[in-house]
Design an enzyme around this catalytic site. Structure first.
Site, PDB file in Angstrom:
ATOM      1  N   GLY A  62      24.493  51.273  -6.490  1.00  0.00           N
ATOM      2  CA  GLY A  62      24.765  50.614  -7.773  1.00  0.00           C
ATOM      3  C   GLY A  62      26.265  50.503  -8.026  1.00  0.00           C
ATOM      4  N   TYR A 215       7.048  58.223  -3.290  1.00  0.00           N
ATOM      5  CA  TYR A 215       8.185  57.289  -3.236  1.00  0.00           C
ATOM      6  C   TYR A 215       7.667  55.900  -2.873  1.00  0.00           C
ATOM      7  CZ  TYR A 215      12.714  55.270  -1.853  1.00  0.00           C
ATOM      8  OH  TYR A 215      13.836  54.469  -1.745  1.00  0.00           O
TER       9      TYR A 215
HETATM   10  N1  LIG Z   1      20.267  54.749   0.171  1.00  0.00           N
HETATM   11  C1  LIG Z   1      19.306  54.202   0.906  1.00  0.00           C
HETATM   12  O1  LIG Z   1      19.272  54.306   2.139  1.00  0.00           O
HETATM   13  C2  LIG Z   1      18.212  53.426   0.232  1.00  0.00           C
HETATM   14  C3  LIG Z   1      17.230  52.830   1.041  1.00  0.00           C
HETATM   15  C4  LIG Z   1      16.217  52.098   0.428  1.00  0.00           C
HETATM   16  C5  LIG Z   1      16.208  51.948  -0.952  1.00  0.00           C
HETATM   17  N2  LIG Z   1      17.174  52.563  -1.712  1.00  0.00           N
HETATM   18  C6  LIG Z   1      17.104  52.371  -3.171  1.00  0.00           C
HETATM   19  O2  LIG Z   1      18.386  51.999  -3.630  1.00  0.00           O
HETATM   20  C7  LIG Z   1      18.570  52.447  -4.976  1.00  0.00           C
HETATM   21  C8  LIG Z   1      19.896  53.180  -5.091  1.00  0.00           C
HETATM   22  O3  LIG Z   1      19.845  54.285  -4.202  1.00  0.00           O
HETATM   23  P1  LIG Z   1      21.151  55.123  -3.782  1.00  0.00           P
HETATM   24  O4  LIG Z   1      21.017  55.412  -2.335  1.00  0.00           O
HETATM   25  O5  LIG Z   1      22.389  54.464  -4.278  1.00  0.00           O
HETATM   26  O6  LIG Z   1      20.869  56.471  -4.571  1.00  0.00           O
HETATM   27  P2  LIG Z   1      21.854  57.413  -5.399  1.00  0.00           P
HETATM   28  O7  LIG Z   1      23.205  57.420  -4.799  1.00  0.00           O
HETATM   29  O8  LIG Z   1      21.120  58.713  -5.530  1.00  0.00           O
HETATM   30  O9  LIG Z   1      21.936  56.680  -6.797  1.00  0.00           O
HETATM   31  C9  LIG Z   1      20.820  56.608  -7.628  1.00  0.00           C
HETATM   32  C10 LIG Z   1      21.262  56.294  -9.029  1.00  0.00           C
HETATM   33  O10 LIG Z   1      20.100  56.381  -9.880  1.00  0.00           O
HETATM   34  C11 LIG Z   1      20.440  57.186 -10.981  1.00  0.00           C
HETATM   35  N3  LIG Z   1      19.303  57.888 -11.552  1.00  0.00           N
HETATM   36  C12 LIG Z   1      18.574  58.873 -11.016  1.00  0.00           C
HETATM   37  N4  LIG Z   1      17.666  59.308 -11.901  1.00  0.00           N
HETATM   38  C13 LIG Z   1      17.839  58.577 -13.035  1.00  0.00           C
HETATM   39  C14 LIG Z   1      17.222  58.575 -14.302  1.00  0.00           C
HETATM   40  N5  LIG Z   1      16.255  59.432 -14.637  1.00  0.00           N
HETATM   41  N6  LIG Z   1      17.640  57.690 -15.231  1.00  0.00           N
HETATM   42  C15 LIG Z   1      18.642  56.824 -14.936  1.00  0.00           C
HETATM   43  N7  LIG Z   1      19.283  56.794 -13.753  1.00  0.00           N
HETATM   44  C16 LIG Z   1      18.879  57.670 -12.810  1.00  0.00           C
HETATM   45  C17 LIG Z   1      21.438  58.191 -10.428  1.00  0.00           C
HETATM   46  O11 LIG Z   1      22.138  58.783 -11.497  1.00  0.00           O
HETATM   47  P3  LIG Z   1      22.594  60.343 -11.423  1.00  0.00           P
HETATM   48  O12 LIG Z   1      23.875  60.326 -10.682  1.00  0.00           O
HETATM   49  O13 LIG Z   1      22.715  60.725 -12.838  1.00  0.00           O
HETATM   50  O14 LIG Z   1      21.509  61.085 -10.697  1.00  0.00           O
HETATM   51  C18 LIG Z   1      22.280  57.276  -9.572  1.00  0.00           C
HETATM   52  O15 LIG Z   1      23.226  56.607 -10.331  1.00  0.00           O
HETATM   53  C19 LIG Z   1      17.342  53.312  -5.295  1.00  0.00           C
HETATM   54  O16 LIG Z   1      16.429  52.557  -6.056  1.00  0.00           O
HETATM   55  C20 LIG Z   1      16.757  53.637  -3.942  1.00  0.00           C
HETATM   56  O17 LIG Z   1      15.363  53.868  -3.985  1.00  0.00           O
HETATM   57  C21 LIG Z   1      18.168  53.288  -1.149  1.00  0.00           C
END
Ligand SMILES: NC(=O)c1ccc[n+]([C@@H]2O[C@H](COP(=O)([O-])OP(=O)(O)OC[C@H]3O[C@@H](n4cnc5c(N)ncnc54)[C@H](OP(=O)(O)O)[C@@H]3O)[C@@H](O)[C@H]2O)c1
Length: 327
Positions: A62, A215
């Protein structure tokens, strides 16, 4: 050449499949494009837009999408996440405080539907119009079974139900977009782990809980929600896309990464966010999935079936205690 163990019975079939995949991959952008590269092409479509991104903590996908969008002069960028502290860190990192009227922070805890309602109300006070909503926030494979304040399995609520309510509550502002509103729902290849268990999203109160299945359920719900938004709101000008960012790896100093995973970079992982949010040339593909910066037709049928999508919509309305009808 033997193809035992593959799903194909002849070499001809294998070649036909390779050809099909190659054709499917021919889109506007090379599959290894980064968000930055895509955004350069779409700069005039980003300029002047009002954009919301959920989950924008530093170093996440994000935040990268926020950084790239902010470089191209949106009218307003709203970052909605759990903690003001982490949003502020992202705002500093993307240079947002140099032009603070262009970036706002809103507290949004998707694990609490009261917080979702508060955040939506705050957004409607900040701006009467929203052009783009990127539902990015998400949690992955929570090891233990946990439920939210409202009693739903944590991943189901944070990844799907909270975004379902949030999106619907700010939909009036999206529908005022003079550019044609866009909603991007960030899903995952992990959706392949499970359909949505419409008769029991809570895994028999945790008895049958499996973190990866949970998930998968939530990420299938992200695609089904995209399908429903398209079915219900395309006639009102809204376009909606689901995104699979791929498996994003952060490269080590020596350039190495895990061996058996086709890792992608943060920049490549967010390219589809920019395409889904701003590329007008895919207007006629609304309701579909994006991967590697292009339309991707490989999602499981249980995640793309409009009838299942409608059932999930009605169930989600029941869970949040509010109906959203757009006839
Ligand atoms: N990284 C990958 O390889 C991958 C692969 C496939 C899909 N995705 C998808 O991509 C998206 C972003 O993932 P990412 O890898 O960037 O993960 P990340 O670094 O863990 O970021 C996730 C974000 O979601 C926020 N969040 C978590 N719980 C929340 C809540 N209860 N209310 C509001 N915000 C919340 C987190 O905030 P906090 O910092 O406060 O926790 C963080 O800003 C997700 O939807 C994930 O499923 C990621």
């Amino acid at each position: 050449m033997s193809h035992q163990g593959t799903a194909f019975s002849s070499e001809k079939e294998v070649l036909a499949n390779v050809l099909k995949r190659n054709i499917e991959q021919v889109g506007r952008f090379p599959p290894d494009s980064t968000a930055e590269e895509v955004a350069k092409v779409l700069a005039s479509d980003i300029n002047g837009k009002i954009v919301i991104i959920t989950g924008a903590s530093p170093s996440g996908l994000g935040a990268e999408a926020a950084r790239v969008i902010f470089q191209h002069n949106p009218k307003l960028l709203i970052l909605a996440s759990r903690s003001i502290k982490t949003i502020d860190e992202t705002i500093v990192a993307i240079g947002g405080y140099k032009s603070s009227e262009k970036v706002r922070a809103v507290v949004l805890d998707l694990a609490d539907l009261d917080s979702v309602r508060k955040a939506a109300a705050e957004i409607l006070e900040i701006t009467p119009t929203v052009d783009v909503l990127i539902n990015n926030a998400g949690i992955m494979m929570v090891p233990e079974y946990k439920t939210t304040k409202q009693g739903f399995e944590l991943q189901f609520q944070v990844n799907h139900l909270g975004h379902f309510l949030f999106t619907n509550l700010i939909l009036s502002a999206l529908l005022k977009s003079p550019f044609g509103p866009r909603v991007v729902n960030v899903s995952s290849a992990g959706h392949r782990a499970s359909e949505v268990h419409l008769d029991d999203v809570n895994f028999k109160n945790g008895e049958t809980y499996d973190s990866f299945i949970a998930y998968g359920q939530s990420k299938s719900a992200n695609i089904l929600f995209t399908v429903s938004l398209d079915q219900k709101l395309q006639k009102k000008g809204l376009r909606s896309f689901a995104v699979d960012p791929g498996s994003v790896g952060w490269w080590n100093a020596d350039g190495s990464l895990g061996e058996n995973i086709p890792w992608t970079t943060v920049g490549q992982g967010t390219s589809s966010y920019i395409v889904g949010a701003f590329d007008r040339t895919i207007d006629d593909q609304s309701g579909k999935c994006l991967a590697k910066a292009n339309i991707d037709a490989t999602a499981e049928s249980y995640a793309t079936d409009p009838e299942i999508a409608e059932k999930l919509w009605v169930l989600s309305e029941k869970f949040v205690g509010q109906e959203f009808r757009y006839d």
